[in-house]
Design an enzyme around this catalytic site. Structure first.
Site, PDB file in Angstrom:
ATOM      1  N   HIS A 189     -45.531  62.439  13.724  1.00 12.04           N
ATOM      2  CA  HIS A 189     -44.086  62.645  13.618  1.00 12.04           C
ATOM      3  C   HIS A 189     -43.581  62.162  12.255  1.00 12.04           C
ATOM      4  O   HIS A 189     -42.531  62.597  11.784  1.00 12.04           O
ATOM      5  CB  HIS A 189     -43.344  61.886  14.714  1.00 12.04           C
ATOM      6  CG  HIS A 189     -43.642  62.378  16.102  1.00 12.04           C
ATOM      7  ND1 HIS A 189     -44.701  61.915  16.834  1.00 12.04           N
ATOM      8  CD2 HIS A 189     -43.017  63.306  16.871  1.00 12.04           C
ATOM      9  CE1 HIS A 189     -44.709  62.534  18.014  1.00 12.04           C
ATOM     10  NE2 HIS A 189     -43.706  63.375  18.060  1.00 12.04           N
ATOM     11  N   ASP A 261     -48.010  72.065  17.643  1.00 14.96           N
ATOM     12  CA  ASP A 261     -47.144  70.916  17.874  1.00 14.96           C
ATOM     13  C   ASP A 261     -45.853  71.172  17.095  1.00 14.96           C
ATOM     14  O   ASP A 261     -45.776  72.093  16.272  1.00 14.96           O
ATOM     15  CB  ASP A 261     -47.832  69.628  17.408  1.00 14.96           C
ATOM     16  CG  ASP A 261     -47.337  68.395  18.152  1.00 14.96           C
ATOM     17  OD1 ASP A 261     -46.274  68.473  18.800  1.00 14.96           O
ATOM     18  OD2 ASP A 261     -48.003  67.342  18.081  1.00 14.96           O
TER      19      ASP A 261
END
Length: 494
Positions: A189, A261
């Site tokens: 992230h 993702d």
């Protein structure tokens, strides 16, 4: 917002481009732009905790989305710490670490079947689960209890059970994070994590659960934004043709849907940009692009524009979009019509959580207990899901402290003449949490320590409860033991 205007001769290509996107939106009702784009061929949506109030509302939301188009409707429902259906209260199912600790594949299948039933009744047809990552790095900041464990064979057999459970409920599994996120010490992230493994080690360790999932018929596989120099060079796997086309499609023979993702993660946005990442991931072999919660309506249109431009200038073969559309169409056809009706209350989650809890030492009957929860910052993947004992131990005083600000003498004074329970989550990753626990135990060696993450750091001599997760089910199972009316197996056994 201005209306999206395209050359009529361009409509087919734009529709193919839009068909690769899974968009997100804020709120519990779909905005008009999402409905309009679904009518124009948008691939689908990814839902987050902020989209879900309760099952009835979610069913209404997904029905509205289906009125507009034929979307893939996905979310991350792993059970345990990562939940979207129960984001505001905590999951009634333990996560993978607890299931791996029990190591009963039939139990894992039943838990995931129950999760699949919950999702199917709410109109969700793709679950971005299970995590098939072999968690070999103790300090992994993003996987941890989301993994079945550090043993490859164990992870493989439970991944298969999870796939069978979900897909028996007609909800597509999305096994993640290919080619493996368990050996990383960075969070994708925030940056591009490194998996420093040879191809041989990768095949033996990381890839084995994915091979097993392919054999089990998983309908989709999610990519990881991890860099594996021996395989992907300097690029993350999401953007690597060697990983997605050469390895996954070629060597491993996978012909299901490849889902990325979230592309709004910094591993992508701060390296090649959102639209650039979309084109590169499609060129590498992805079929559905999960955009994540940050991109706006304008971002989505820019991404479609960039995909169309890439086809026109030769960076992206049109055949790639056509192949992606064909795979996604197969997925939709397999999913069929969502079931309706109210979900029955299931006890399988609590049953599994009870079997996972282990007790080292002996828990004495509680006397006016003080429960001190040492706070742990939430990860981005988990979000701010509630955890702890505040609602589960009405007979106790429950306080939450930040480890760096914990007033140990004041806590000890408050605990005089009372039972003291100290709760931590992944204490092995936080030296400040260890310091607080050790300081409390120095004066109160009779205190009970409850670890709601991975039980890697254990203070010597203390009564110690390990739950293998911080879901509501995990907390309830531990609370039963602390309260002295648990129906679990004897201490130290499962």
């Amino acid at each position: 917002m201005s209306e999206h205007i395209a050359d009529p001769s361009d409509q087919g290509l734009r529709r193919l481009a839009a068909g690769t996107l899974l968009v997100a939106f804020q709120g519990v009702t779909p905005p008009e732009w999402v409905l309009r784009e679904l009518a124009g061929g948008l691939g689908g949506v990814t839902l987050f905790g902020f989209n879900v109030a309760d099952p009835a509302q979610l069913s209404t939301l997904t029905a509205r989305l289906r009125e507009a188009g034929d979307p893939v409707i996905s979310l991350d429902e792993e059970g345990g710490d990562v939940t979207r259906l129960d984001y505001h209260v905590g999951s009634p199912y333990p996560g993978n670490a607890a299931l791996g600790a029990v190591d009963d594949v039939e139990l894992t299948r039943r838990v995931y079947r129950s999760i699949g039933d919950d999702l199917a009744r709410c109109g969700v047809n793709l679950d971005m689960a299970p995590s098939a990552d072999v968690n070999t790095a103790d300090d992994n900041p993003v996987i941890g209890t989301r993994s079945f464990g550090p043993d490859t064979a164990l992870v493989a057999r439970h991944t298969v059970a999870a796939v069978h459970g979900l897909q028996s409920a007609q909800v597509a599994a999305c096994v993640k994070h290919f080619p493996g996120h368990g050996a990383t010490r960075q969070d994708s992230h925030l940056e591009i994590p490194l998996v420093d493994a040879s191809i041989e080690l990768l095949r033996e360790r990381e890839l084995a659960p994915f091979r097993a999932a392919i054999g089990a018929g998983t309908k989709s596989i999610m990519t990881a934004h991890v860099r594996v120099p021996a395989l992907t060079g300097t690029a993350p796997a999401t953007l690597s043709a060697a990983a997605l086309t050469g390895l996954l499609r070629g060597e491993m023979g996978y012909d299901g849907v490849v889902v990325t993702d979230a592309l709004d993660m910094r591993a992508i946005t701060e390296s090649v940009g959102l639209a650039g990442g979309a084109v590169l991931s499609l060129a590498a072999g992805a079929d559905l692009l999960c955009l994540g919660p940050l991109p706006t309506e304008d971002d989505v249109r820019r991404i479609v524009d960039e995909i169309v431009a890439a086809v026109r200038d030769g960076r992206l073969p049109a055949a790639r979009l056509e192949a992606a559309a064909e795979r996604v169409a197969r997925l939709r056809a397999w999913s069929g019509t969502p079931r309706t009706g109210r979900a029955e209350e299931s006890v399988i989650g609590l049953t599994a959580a009870r079997r996972a809890v282990t007790l080292t030492g002996s828990a004495s009957p509680l006397v006016d207990p003080l429960v001190v929860e040492v706070d742990t910052p939430p990860t981005i993947a988990v979000g701010d899901v509630p955890w702890g004992f505040a609602l589960l131990m009405p007979q106790a005083e429950v306080v939450r402290v930040r480890p760096e600000a914990a007033d140990v003498p004041a806590i000890l004074e408050r605990a005089v003449g009372r039972s003291l329970v100290v709760v931590v989550k992944d204490a092995h990753r936080y030296e400040s949490s260890q310091t607080v626990v050790s300081a409390l135990l120095a004066t109160r060696p009779d205190a009970t320590v409850v670890e709601m993450g991975l039980p890697i750091w254990r203070p010597e001599g203390a009564t110690y409860l390990a739950t293998y997760g911080a879901a509501r089910a995990n907390a309830q199972a531990a609370a039963e033991i602390l309260a002295g009316h648990s129906s679990t197996a004897p201490a130290g056994s499962r």
